[in-house]
Design an enzyme around this catalytic site. Structure first.
Site, PDB file in Angstrom:
ATOM      1  N   THR A  95      -5.944  -0.017   2.790  1.00 33.98           N
ATOM      2  CA  THR A  95      -7.070  -0.679   2.162  1.00 33.98           C
ATOM      3  C   THR A  95      -7.990  -1.218   3.246  1.00 33.98           C
ATOM      4  OG1 THR A  95      -5.807  -2.724   2.028  1.00 33.98           O
ATOM      5  CG2 THR A  95      -5.738  -1.275   0.127  1.00 33.98           C
ATOM      6  N   LYS A 138     -14.629  -1.688   7.139  1.00 40.42           N
ATOM      7  CA  LYS A 138     -14.056  -2.637   8.105  1.00 40.42           C
ATOM      8  C   LYS A 138     -12.556  -2.719   7.852  1.00 40.42           C
ATOM      9  CE  LYS A 138     -14.032  -7.666   9.003  1.00 40.42           C
ATOM     10  NZ  LYS A 138     -12.723  -8.040   8.421  1.00 40.42           N
ATOM     11  N   ASP A 153     -12.558  -4.898  -0.938  1.00 37.38           N
ATOM     12  CA  ASP A 153     -13.511  -6.011  -1.001  1.00 37.38           C
ATOM     13  C   ASP A 153     -14.842  -5.593  -0.381  1.00 37.38           C
ATOM     14  OD1 ASP A 153     -11.594  -6.450   1.459  1.00 37.38           O
ATOM     15  OD2 ASP A 153     -13.489  -7.417   2.004  1.00 37.38           O
ATOM     16  N   GLU A 206       0.841  -1.202   0.000  1.00 36.95           N
ATOM     17  CA  GLU A 206       0.000   0.000   0.000  1.00 36.95           C
ATOM     18  C   GLU A 206       0.876   1.253   0.000  1.00 36.95           C
ATOM     19  OE1 GLU A 206      -3.557  -1.855   2.895  1.00 36.95           O
ATOM     20  OE2 GLU A 206      -1.854  -0.801   3.751  1.00 36.95           O
TER      21      GLU A 206
END
Lengths: 255, 255
Positions: A101, A184, A210, A22
């Site tokens: 992410t 989340k 996701d 990342e």
């Protein structure tokens, strides 16, 4: 959280990122240079720091690095909170940004690649069923208000729920719903906790890899969309850095 | 973990305790004095430190203190790892002891009030089902060998599994069994992680407040036996401190 960025504006920003994959596109996009850490942190910590100047703003990206025993990124709450605290003490930034992410809930409007600014942090895997300790376990931290930032850069906003697992049990799901979360992640609430201890204002930028309440298995979807989300971050974080540079923390909000 | 206690023996010990009610009987038993922390830790952390000298050994008890927003003890992995790291850097102890109460498994021989020395630490609430990351999530840390200490002070030994919840879901239970744990706590693996980063040897003393695989509900049993377990700790910790004083870390083991 305090307003240390309100004295003369934001001059130094520390970006905390859990995974190397990342961080590196962003290190490249910002033309940052890896520092020698031995002067900053004592001992043999695996932490990494990349620094540079962007339009007069001092930018430090810090990464918890590879686990010494296993060689994978040191994800999760404990390494990120330790890094935020130790690097926060050493670098004294006016603002901390936790970028990374995350999973998103389509029921709350999240799509792959969206970048969310957190309005609130809470935990979903700290269940302590004793009065008051139950609230402590959830550990809600309200983010600093950033209405102008969100509007001017056309970002999304939502609550973040943090836990140390990539998957989600029924109990996790129950707590994530109670936390009213759109996002989340595995670090947000812990970085916010450490920033709070230091009284340094903190914001969070999470790119969705996701859809947690979708049909695809989390792990496959996460690995599949990792680079899409990392690209979204490496576009958005520089825009945010340019936006906050020299502003007061109070100016990030419209109220 | 390193052997910084091997140069001239153990002269300074830092005891990390999560709950005030666990720490105070020990502070009294050891006649320790609360320090002014402003010189030790920057910022407004709620952390507490109690210090004194026991038979020539410098003893510091550190406690993460009361949550600033809610006023309850700052239990769990993040506050304890932060405190261990920051106080470890400041105090440079030769040995770190994580003392506290915990759940015990009767199937593994645990009884209320038993004090266990950890042989190994692992996590049971960090599920990351990606190869190698799965092992990182479990995060096993083998404790320094302390066979002589265990034998000479007639203590019990067992593996510790750490998680941020007082209760136990089916998934937690599965992971605790896979970790082969006798003791279930909320800080051990995180204190071991921070001690490991600092390369300071660390041992753990956990007094059993509740039988996890028994018939009584955990919360009632925990609250009921808290003072029994705290007394067991306030008897055992001073014995351990006197035992380690001046010894080399290597002498704690029989091999």
């Amino acid at each position: 959280m305090g307003g240390s960025g309100d004295v003369g504006g934001i001059k130094t920003v520390m970006v905390v990122i859990a995974m190397q994959a990342e961080a590196l596109p962003l290190v490249e996009a910002l033309d940052l240079v890896e520092d020698d850490l031995s002067a900053v942190f004592p001992g043999g910590v695996p932490w990494k720091k990349y620094s540079g100047v962007l339009d007069g703003l001092n930018v430090h990206i810090v990464v918890p690095g590879k686990d010494k025993a296993l060689g994978v990124d040191s994800v999760g709450t404990v390494p990120s909170s330790l890094l935020t605290y130790a690097a926060g003490v050493a670098l004294q930034p006016n603002l901390i940004i936790n970028a990374g992410t995350a999973g998103g809930f389509q029921a709350k409007g999240a799509n792959i690649g969206d970048v969310y600014v957190a309005t609130e942090f809470a935990n979903h895997d700290r269940r302590i069923p004793i009065p008051v300790f139950d609230k402590y376990g959830i550990g809600t931290i309200v983010a600093i208000p950033t209405g102008n930032l969100i509007k001017d850069l056309d970002l999304k906003e939502g609550k973040v729920s943090t836990g140390n697992s990539l998957d989600m049990t029924l109990q996790d799901e129950e707590h994530i719903k109670a936390n009213d979360a759109t996002v989340k992640d595995m670090e947000g609430a812990a970085v916010a906790y450490a920033a709070n201890l230091l009284a340094i204002p903190m914001i969070s930028l999470k790119a969705v890899t996701d859809i947690v309440d979708g049909t695809k298995p989390t792990v496959e979807e996460f690995l599949e969309n990792m680079s899409t989300a990392a690209s979204a971050l490496s576009r958005t974080v520089p825009l945010v850095l340019k936006y906050v540079s020299g502003k007061n923390v109070a100016d990030l909000d419209c109220s």
